[in-house]
Design a protein around this motif. Structure first.
Motif, PDB file in Angstrom:
ATOM      1  N   PHE A  42      19.737  43.666  37.918  1.00  4.82           N
ATOM      2  CA  PHE A  42      20.351  42.347  38.108  1.00  4.82           C
ATOM      3  C   PHE A  42      19.409  41.343  38.782  1.00  4.82           C
ATOM      4  O   PHE A  42      19.574  40.137  38.614  1.00  4.82           O
ATOM      5  CB  PHE A  42      21.612  42.459  38.968  1.00  4.82           C
ATOM      6  CG  PHE A  42      22.534  43.556  38.518  1.00  4.82           C
ATOM      7  CD1 PHE A  42      23.093  43.527  37.253  1.00  4.82           C
ATOM      8  CD2 PHE A  42      22.840  44.617  39.355  1.00  4.82           C
ATOM      9  CE1 PHE A  42      23.938  44.540  36.822  1.00  4.82           C
ATOM     10  CE2 PHE A  42      23.677  45.636  38.935  1.00  4.82           C
ATOM     11  CZ  PHE A  42      24.230  45.602  37.671  1.00  4.82           C
TER      12      PHE A  42
ATOM     13  N   TYR B 164      20.235  40.890  30.191  1.00  9.45           N
ATOM     14  CA  TYR B 164      21.554  41.491  30.512  1.00  9.45           C
ATOM     15  C   TYR B 164      22.588  41.125  29.447  1.00  9.45           C
ATOM     16  O   TYR B 164      23.277  42.003  28.915  1.00  9.45           O
ATOM     17  CB  TYR B 164      22.003  41.004  31.891  1.00  9.45           C
ATOM     18  CG  TYR B 164      23.372  41.489  32.328  1.00  9.45           C
ATOM     19  CD1 TYR B 164      23.524  42.705  33.000  1.00  9.45           C
ATOM     20  CD2 TYR B 164      24.520  40.736  32.085  1.00  9.45           C
ATOM     21  CE1 TYR B 164      24.774  43.146  33.409  1.00  9.45           C
ATOM     22  CE2 TYR B 164      25.774  41.172  32.492  1.00  9.45           C
ATOM     23  CZ  TYR B 164      25.895  42.373  33.156  1.00  9.45           C
ATOM     24  OH  TYR B 164      27.146  42.814  33.559  1.00  9.45           O
TER      25      TYR B 164
ATOM     26  N   ARG C 281      31.786  40.978  25.311  1.00 11.27           N
ATOM     27  CA  ARG C 281      32.481  40.799  26.580  1.00 11.27           C
ATOM     28  C   ARG C 281      33.994  40.710  26.399  1.00 11.27           C
ATOM     29  O   ARG C 281      34.677  39.969  27.097  1.00 11.27           O
ATOM     30  CB  ARG C 281      31.935  39.579  27.330  1.00 11.27           C
ATOM     31  CG  ARG C 281      30.491  39.686  27.767  1.00 11.27           C
ATOM     32  CD  ARG C 281      30.130  41.020  28.467  1.00 11.27           C
ATOM     33  NE  ARG C 281      30.995  41.374  29.559  1.00 11.27           N
ATOM     34  CZ  ARG C 281      30.744  41.125  30.846  1.00 11.27           C
ATOM     35  NH1 ARG C 281      29.629  40.541  31.169  1.00 11.27           N
ATOM     36  NH2 ARG C 281      31.584  41.495  31.790  1.00 11.27           N
TER      37      ARG C 281
ATOM     38  N   GLY D 227      30.363  38.942  42.603  1.00 16.22           N
ATOM     39  CA  GLY D 227      29.452  39.700  41.740  1.00 16.22           C
ATOM     40  C   GLY D 227      29.463  39.098  40.347  1.00 16.22           C
ATOM     41  O   GLY D 227      29.521  39.799  39.337  1.00 16.22           O
ATOM     42  N   CYS D 228      29.351  37.772  40.297  1.00 17.14           N
ATOM     43  CA  CYS D 228      29.506  37.036  39.016  1.00 17.14           C
ATOM     44  C   CYS D 228      28.348  37.295  38.065  1.00 17.14           C
ATOM     45  O   CYS D 228      28.453  36.992  36.872  1.00 17.14           O
ATOM     46  CB  CYS D 228      29.635  35.546  39.280  1.00 17.14           C
ATOM     47  SG  CYS D 228      28.150  34.817  40.036  1.00 17.14           S
ATOM     48  N   GLY D 229      27.237  37.832  38.560  1.00 16.10           N
ATOM     49  CA  GLY D 229      26.116  38.165  37.689  1.00 16.10           C
ATOM     50  C   GLY D 229      25.598  36.959  36.927  1.00 16.10           C
ATOM     51  O   GLY D 229      25.344  35.890  37.506  1.00 16.10           O
TER      52      GLY D 229
ATOM     53  N   ASP E 272      26.927  35.890  43.945  1.00 16.29           N
ATOM     54  CA  ASP E 272      26.175  37.112  43.612  1.00 16.29           C
ATOM     55  C   ASP E 272      24.886  37.103  44.439  1.00 16.29           C
ATOM     56  O   ASP E 272      24.275  36.044  44.619  1.00 16.29           O
ATOM     57  CB  ASP E 272      25.830  37.138  42.115  1.00 16.29           C
ATOM     58  CG  ASP E 272      25.531  38.541  41.612  1.00 16.29           C
ATOM     59  OD1 ASP E 272      26.370  39.099  40.876  1.00 16.29           O
ATOM     60  OD2 ASP E 272      24.473  39.092  41.994  1.00 16.29           O
ATOM     61  N   PRO E 273      24.461  38.281  44.907  1.00  8.50           N
ATOM     62  CA  PRO E 273      23.201  38.327  45.669  1.00  8.50           C
ATOM     63  C   PRO E 273      21.957  38.399  44.789  1.00  8.50           C
ATOM     64  O   PRO E 273      20.841  38.380  45.323  1.00  8.50           O
ATOM     65  CB  PRO E 273      23.350  39.620  46.492  1.00  8.50           C
ATOM     66  CG  PRO E 273      24.251  40.478  45.682  1.00  8.50           C
ATOM     67  CD  PRO E 273      25.155  39.574  44.900  1.00  8.50           C
ATOM     68  N   ALA E 274      22.137  38.497  43.471  1.00  9.37           N
ATOM     69  CA  ALA E 274      20.977  38.597  42.577  1.00  9.37           C
ATOM     70  C   ALA E 274      20.598  37.204  42.082  1.00  9.37           C
ATOM     71  O   ALA E 274      21.198  36.673  41.142  1.00  9.37           O
ATOM     72  CB  ALA E 274      21.295  39.527  41.405  1.00  9.37           C
TER      73      ALA E 274
ATOM     74  N   ASP F 201      27.095  37.128  49.042  1.00  8.57           N
ATOM     75  CA  ASP F 201      28.143  38.087  48.704  1.00  8.57           C
ATOM     76  C   ASP F 201      29.429  37.680  49.422  1.00  8.57           C
ATOM     77  O   ASP F 201      29.478  36.610  50.040  1.00  8.57           O
ATOM     78  CB  ASP F 201      27.711  39.529  49.027  1.00  8.57           C
ATOM     79  CG  ASP F 201      27.405  39.727  50.498  1.00  8.57           C
ATOM     80  OD1 ASP F 201      28.060  39.085  51.343  1.00  8.57           O
ATOM     81  OD2 ASP F 201      26.500  40.531  50.813  1.00  8.57           O
TER      82      ASP F 201
ATOM     83  N   THR G 270      34.673  41.646  38.009  1.00  6.77           N
ATOM     84  CA  THR G 270      34.679  42.201  36.652  1.00  6.77           C
ATOM     85  C   THR G 270      33.527  43.185  36.474  1.00  6.77           C
ATOM     86  O   THR G 270      32.568  43.202  37.258  1.00  6.77           O
ATOM     87  CB  THR G 270      34.554  41.073  35.605  1.00  6.77           C
ATOM     88  OG1 THR G 270      33.269  40.458  35.729  1.00  6.77           O
ATOM     89  CG2 THR G 270      35.647  40.010  35.791  1.00  6.77           C
ATOM     90  N   ALA G 271      33.632  44.000  35.440  1.00  2.66           N
ATOM     91  CA  ALA G 271      32.551  44.926  35.060  1.00  2.66           C
ATOM     92  C   ALA G 271      32.160  45.870  36.206  1.00  2.66           C
ATOM     93  O   ALA G 271      30.975  46.076  36.479  1.00  2.66           O
ATOM     94  CB  ALA G 271      31.339  44.158  34.529  1.00  2.66           C
TER      95      ALA G 271
ATOM     96  N   PHE H 188      29.556  49.066  45.927  1.00  3.87           N
ATOM     97  CA  PHE H 188      29.671  49.181  47.389  1.00  3.87           C
ATOM     98  C   PHE H 188      29.761  50.660  47.738  1.00  3.87           C
ATOM     99  O   PHE H 188      30.830  51.260  47.715  1.00  3.87           O
ATOM    100  CB  PHE H 188      30.886  48.391  47.884  1.00  3.87           C
ATOM    101  CG  PHE H 188      30.836  46.956  47.433  1.00  3.87           C
ATOM    102  CD1 PHE H 188      29.989  46.058  48.069  1.00  3.87           C
ATOM    103  CD2 PHE H 188      31.573  46.520  46.350  1.00  3.87           C
ATOM    104  CE1 PHE H 188      29.890  44.739  47.627  1.00  3.87           C
ATOM    105  CE2 PHE H 188      31.493  45.208  45.904  1.00  3.87           C
ATOM    106  CZ  PHE H 188      30.641  44.318  46.541  1.00  3.87           C
TER     107      PHE H 188
END
Ligand code: SAM
Length: 249
Positions: A13, A22, A29, A51-53, A72-74, A96, A111-112, A118
């Motif tokens: 990610f 990705y 989806r 975590g929306c990516g 999201d942290p990515a 986050d 989602t996903a 965690f």
């Protein structure tokens, strides 16, 4: 407040080249349809997507007139998200659920299988507490995890995962997964990604936690939620547990 340091997201990610493939490597989806239906079912006008990516769900909701915050942290995934149609309608946050500004949303989503990233009890509890703080009283959280009874990791091997796809603008990309460890509820695996255009090989190691339904229900209650229902994912029958919980006031 629990002491919790945000984990660094996996390369799959957070690496720029991996974040860019990705969506094209996994373009179906239809899993998001059930979440969009729940936004309607609960009459949610505002949604926090944790975590929306790469932002597919956030942009889909924003196009429908929903106020959306994606966190999201990515950073590399958020960079992809920001290029999508409708991205300018979404508020993107690099972080986050424990680092959010003051929010009051109707619904939070993961989602996903984001909830499986965690791996420690502390990080999971801190995430639920952060989500709770971002919700209006009586707001809801919905998320899924893979049902551990199905032991999905038994198919995380080359035989089941190996594929090569021609990604527009990138060229052929060959990927496969190897299971590297199973220790109790912790399942570790490695994705190998070969970019044939320049021969680059990028490895991404991940560990996910497979909590039981009972443990997740208890964790929701411990962190200020009432569990409304645990559903099946309509697109993946008997494989996923989809939790719907309401913030206790
Ligand atoms: C399987 S992806 C799902 C992305 C997106 N929800 C979707 O439906 O495509 C898991 C996501 O969880 C994110 N993640 C990792 N650690 C996280 C954390 N501590 N808090 C929130 N999201 C995290 C990853 O960066 C990644 O974008």
């Amino acid at each position: 407040m629990l002491a919790y340091s945000a984990a660094v997201p996996d390369p799959i990610f957070s690496d720029r080249r991996l974040a860019e493939i990705y969506d094209p490597m996994d373009p179906d989806r239809s899993d998001l349809d059930a979440y969009a239906a729940m936004v309607d079912e609960f009459g949610a006008g505002s949604v926090l997507d944790v975590g929306c990516g790469t932002g597919t769900f956030a942009c889909l909701l924003a196009a429908r007139g929903v106020e959306v915050i994606g966190v999201d942290p990515a950073g590399a995934s958020l960079d992809v998200a920001r290029t999508k149609p409708g991205a300018d309608l979404v508020r993107w946050i690099d972080g986050d659920a424990t680092t959010l500004p003051s929010l009051q949303v109707d619904l939070a989503t993961m989602t996903a299988n984001v909830a499986q990233v965690f791996v420690t009890d502390e990080s999971w509890a801190a995430t639920l507490q952060g989500i709770r703080a971002a919700l209006k009283p009586q707001g809801r959280v919905v998320f899924e995890v893979r049902d551990p009874a199905r032991r999905a990791w038994q198919e995380w091997d080359r035989e089941h995962t190996h594929e090569t796809k021609d990604v527009p603008g990138v060229g052929p990309v060959e990927t496969w997964c190897d299971l590297t460890d199973v220790s109790g509820q912790l399942v570790s695996f490695r994705w190998t990604n070969i970019f044939h255009a320049d021969g680059a090989t990028i490895i991404s190691d991940s560990t996910l936690r497979f909590r039981t339904r009972q443990e997740i229900e208890q964790s929701l209650r411990d962190n200020g939620f009432t569990v409304d229902v645990v559903r099946d994912a309509p697109d993946r029958p008997r494989r996923e547990l989809v939790f719907v919980a309401t913030r206790e006031s």
